[in-house]
Design an enzyme around this catalytic site. Structure first.
Site, PDB file in Angstrom:
ATOM      1  CB  SER A  22      26.532  33.093  52.192  1.00 35.95           C
ATOM      2  OG  SER A  22      25.779  32.617  51.105  1.00 35.95           O
ATOM      3  CG  HIS A 155      72.809  50.435  57.668  1.00 33.68           C
ATOM      4  ND1 HIS A 155      72.706  49.079  57.929  1.00 33.68           N
ATOM      5  CD2 HIS A 155      73.613  50.533  56.563  1.00 33.68           C
ATOM      6  CE1 HIS A 155      73.430  48.402  57.047  1.00 33.68           C
ATOM      7  NE2 HIS A 155      73.980  49.267  56.201  1.00 33.68           N
ATOM      8  CB  SER A 276      46.706  65.576  71.131  1.00 34.63           C
ATOM      9  OG  SER A 276      46.590  65.289  72.501  1.00 34.63           O
ATOM     10  CE  LYS A 282      51.682  64.756  69.195  1.00 33.92           C
ATOM     11  NZ  LYS A 282      51.364  63.631  70.076  1.00 33.92           N
ATOM     12  CG  ASN A 284      49.013  63.347  66.564  1.00 32.07           C
ATOM     13  OD1 ASN A 284      50.124  63.759  66.903  1.00 32.07           O
ATOM     14  ND2 ASN A 284      48.031  63.150  67.412  1.00 32.07           N
ATOM     15  CD  GLU A 289      50.221  58.145  63.778  1.00 29.38           C
ATOM     16  OE1 GLU A 289      50.087  57.540  64.842  1.00 29.38           O
ATOM     17  OE2 GLU A 289      49.986  59.365  63.666  1.00 29.38           O
ATOM     18  CE1 TYR A 316      31.455  26.297  47.285  1.00 34.31           C
ATOM     19  CE2 TYR A 316      30.133  24.749  48.579  1.00 34.31           C
ATOM     20  CZ  TYR A 316      30.567  26.037  48.321  1.00 34.31           C
ATOM     21  OH  TYR A 316      30.128  27.070  49.108  1.00 34.31           O
ATOM     22  CD  GLN A 321      28.156  30.108  52.797  1.00 34.45           C
ATOM     23  OE1 GLN A 321      27.559  29.502  51.939  1.00 34.45           O
ATOM     24  NE2 GLN A 321      27.718  30.230  54.029  1.00 34.45           N
TER      25      GLN A 321
HETATM   26  N1  ARG Z   1      26.921  30.203  49.338  1.00 30.43           N
HETATM   27  C1  ARG Z   1      27.876  29.380  48.673  1.00 30.43           C
HETATM   28  C2  ARG Z   1      29.230  30.082  48.598  1.00 30.43           C
HETATM   29  O1  ARG Z   1      29.293  31.232  48.843  1.00 30.43           O
HETATM   30  C3  ARG Z   1      27.433  29.031  47.304  1.00 30.43           C
HETATM   31  C4  ARG Z   1      26.564  27.800  47.255  1.00 30.43           C
HETATM   32  C5  ARG Z   1      27.334  26.600  47.274  1.00 30.43           C
HETATM   33  N2  ARG Z   1      26.584  25.383  47.204  1.00 30.43           N
HETATM   34  C6  ARG Z   1      26.031  24.729  48.206  1.00 30.43           C
HETATM   35  N3  ARG Z   1      25.476  23.625  47.973  1.00 30.43           N
HETATM   36  N4  ARG Z   1      26.073  25.173  49.438  1.00 30.43           N
HETATM   37  O2  ARG Z   1      30.250  29.507  48.288  1.00 30.43           O
END
Ligand code: ARG
Length: 427
Positions: A22, A155, A276, A282, A284, A289, A316, A321
């Protein structure tokens, strides 16, 4: 680098390692990871869970790393599995053997929960302050036109005349409620999860109240299993942001409409519009938007986050993650939207002449005429009918109410007197 491996015979497959890592996105939490670890290690030292001199060394290392992060000199090591691993590696580099004691009495499960809550608390405050700035810019705009009457719509048809400041006030009420909601969400983000460890707490004599106090949390969480499996605060924040995005889309739609040739109630300054590639004439209202379109990101983030959490058993699970991707995406989008909106309202002009023209012969004060008759003794139903006939008559004569003579009024009710013109003054 990873924080485990003792029980494994082989290294992880490359793609598997990349897929489970991550670091590519949670490196955003680097600062909060250090701040959380400093409080944790202070507590470990105070409770004599690790020697005081080791705690001092680790904290010094963490402070150095934190300083680098804050001055944008910290280089993320993308070979690490996550930000926790990356910071720990740096601590061990700086503090030596002592650094290996930092992760005593905690798990990455409660660590990530802590990091995210610290991040969330900061972002909630930031979003609130950006909302306040938009409110100020809207207030400034309406103060420029105090007392100005504009058509109010139902309306999408002219309904009743209203004050411009009330119209804009409706938007500041919405944004005020957004602040109110976020203030409430903050209370639930402000409960400290560290100490839950993997899910079952720890046999070390930790002091969770001390950690909570150090980090500015109100209290520690009560249930360790819930502490590591709860992401309600993330969902709640994103849903608050989804409501903000919906509000911004409404005000944006109004401005897109008001900037059309048909309405021409506003003129957006050149610096905040685009042209444009083919039509030279134009101009815009792109920003409005895009603001309207940004709801897609916020609503997408909300549905994404709810889906991540749906059906997850305790405690968990790695699915969680993925929460950060939704959270960061929504935070970035909503903050940017609010910043640009604040600027926009300082760069938009009301074309009051066109607004006045639009109100000619629109009979938006018909309710006032009916109310006038009621005040003179007629029941509302008959007053409604009589006024309706008066509208029809005026339309055929191509006259506004105030251009009718008293004898014309009297065709529809003997109750009309000279003071009818007083009742029509609002418009
Ligand atoms: N990278 C994980 C998260 O973002 C945290 C670690 C979680 N623990 C594990 N054993 N993978 O949630």
């Amino acid at each position: 680098m990873k924080l485990w491996g003792g029980r494994f015979n082989t290294d992880p497959d490359k793609l598997a390692a990349k897929f489970t890592a991550s670091i590519s996105f949670d490196n955003r939490l680097a600062k909060y990871d250090c701040i959380g670890s400093i409080a944790h290690v202070k507590m470990l030292g105070k409770q004599k869970i690790i020697p005081a001199k080791d705690a001092v060394k680790i904290i010094a290392a963490l402070k150095k790393i934190l300083a680098k992060i804050e001055t944008e000199k910290f280089k993320v090591d993308f070979s690490c599995e996550d930000i926790h691993t990356n910071i720990e590696k740096e601590v061990i580099k700086l503090a030596g053997e002592a650094g290996k004691k930092m992760h005593t009495a905690r798990s990455r499960n409660d660590q990530i929960a802590l990091d995210e809550k610290l991040y969330l608390k900061t972002e909630i405050i930031e979003v609130i302050s950006k909302l306040q700035k938009v409110i100020i810019s809207l207030d400034k705009w309406s103060a420029l036109h105090k007392g100005l009457i504009i058509p109010g719509f139902t309306h999408m048809q002219h309904a009743q005349p209203v004050k411009f400041e009330e119209y804009i006030g409706a938007y500041t009420e919405m944004l005020g409620r957004d602040i109110w909601r976020l203030t409430d969400a903050y209370k639930r983000a402000n409960i400290m999860p560290l100490g839950a460890c993997a899910l079952a707490g720890t046999s070390f004599p930790i002091d969770r109240k001390f950690v909570a106090k150090q980090l500015g949390f109100s209290i520690p969480t009560k249930n360790t299993i819930d502490s590591v499996s709860d992401r309600d605060h993330v969902i709640e924040f994103i849903s608050d942001c989804a409501i903000i995005a919906m509000h911004l889309s409404r005000v944006s739609e109004e401005m897109v409409l008001w900037s059309t040739k048909e309405f021409a109630y506003v003129e957006i300054s050149d610096a905040f519009t685009t042209g444009s590639s083919i039509m030279p004439q134009k101009k815009n209202p792109d920003i409005f938007e895009i603001l309207r379109g940004r709801t897609g990101r916020a609503f997408g983030g909300l549905v994404g986050m709810l889906t991540v959490m749906k059906g997850l058993p305790l405690a968990y699970n790695s699915d969680m993650q993925e929460d950060k991707l939704h959270l960061f995406n929504v935070v970035d989008s909503v903050k940017e939207s609010l910043s640009i909106l604040e600027l926009l309202f300082n760069n938009i002009k009301l074309k009051t002449g066109n607004i006045k023209k639009a109100m000619l012969n629109d009979y938006s004060d018909a309710v006032e005429v009916a109310n006038y008759l009621v005040k003179k003794g007629m029941n509302f139903k008959d007053a409604h009918t009589a006024t309706g006939k008066l509208v029809l008559y005026s339309e055929q004569k191509n006259k506004d109410f105030c251009d009718l003579s008293l004898s014309e009024f009297k065709i529809f009710s003997k109750l009309f007197g000279k003071d009818i013109y007083e009742a029509l003054k609002v418009k």
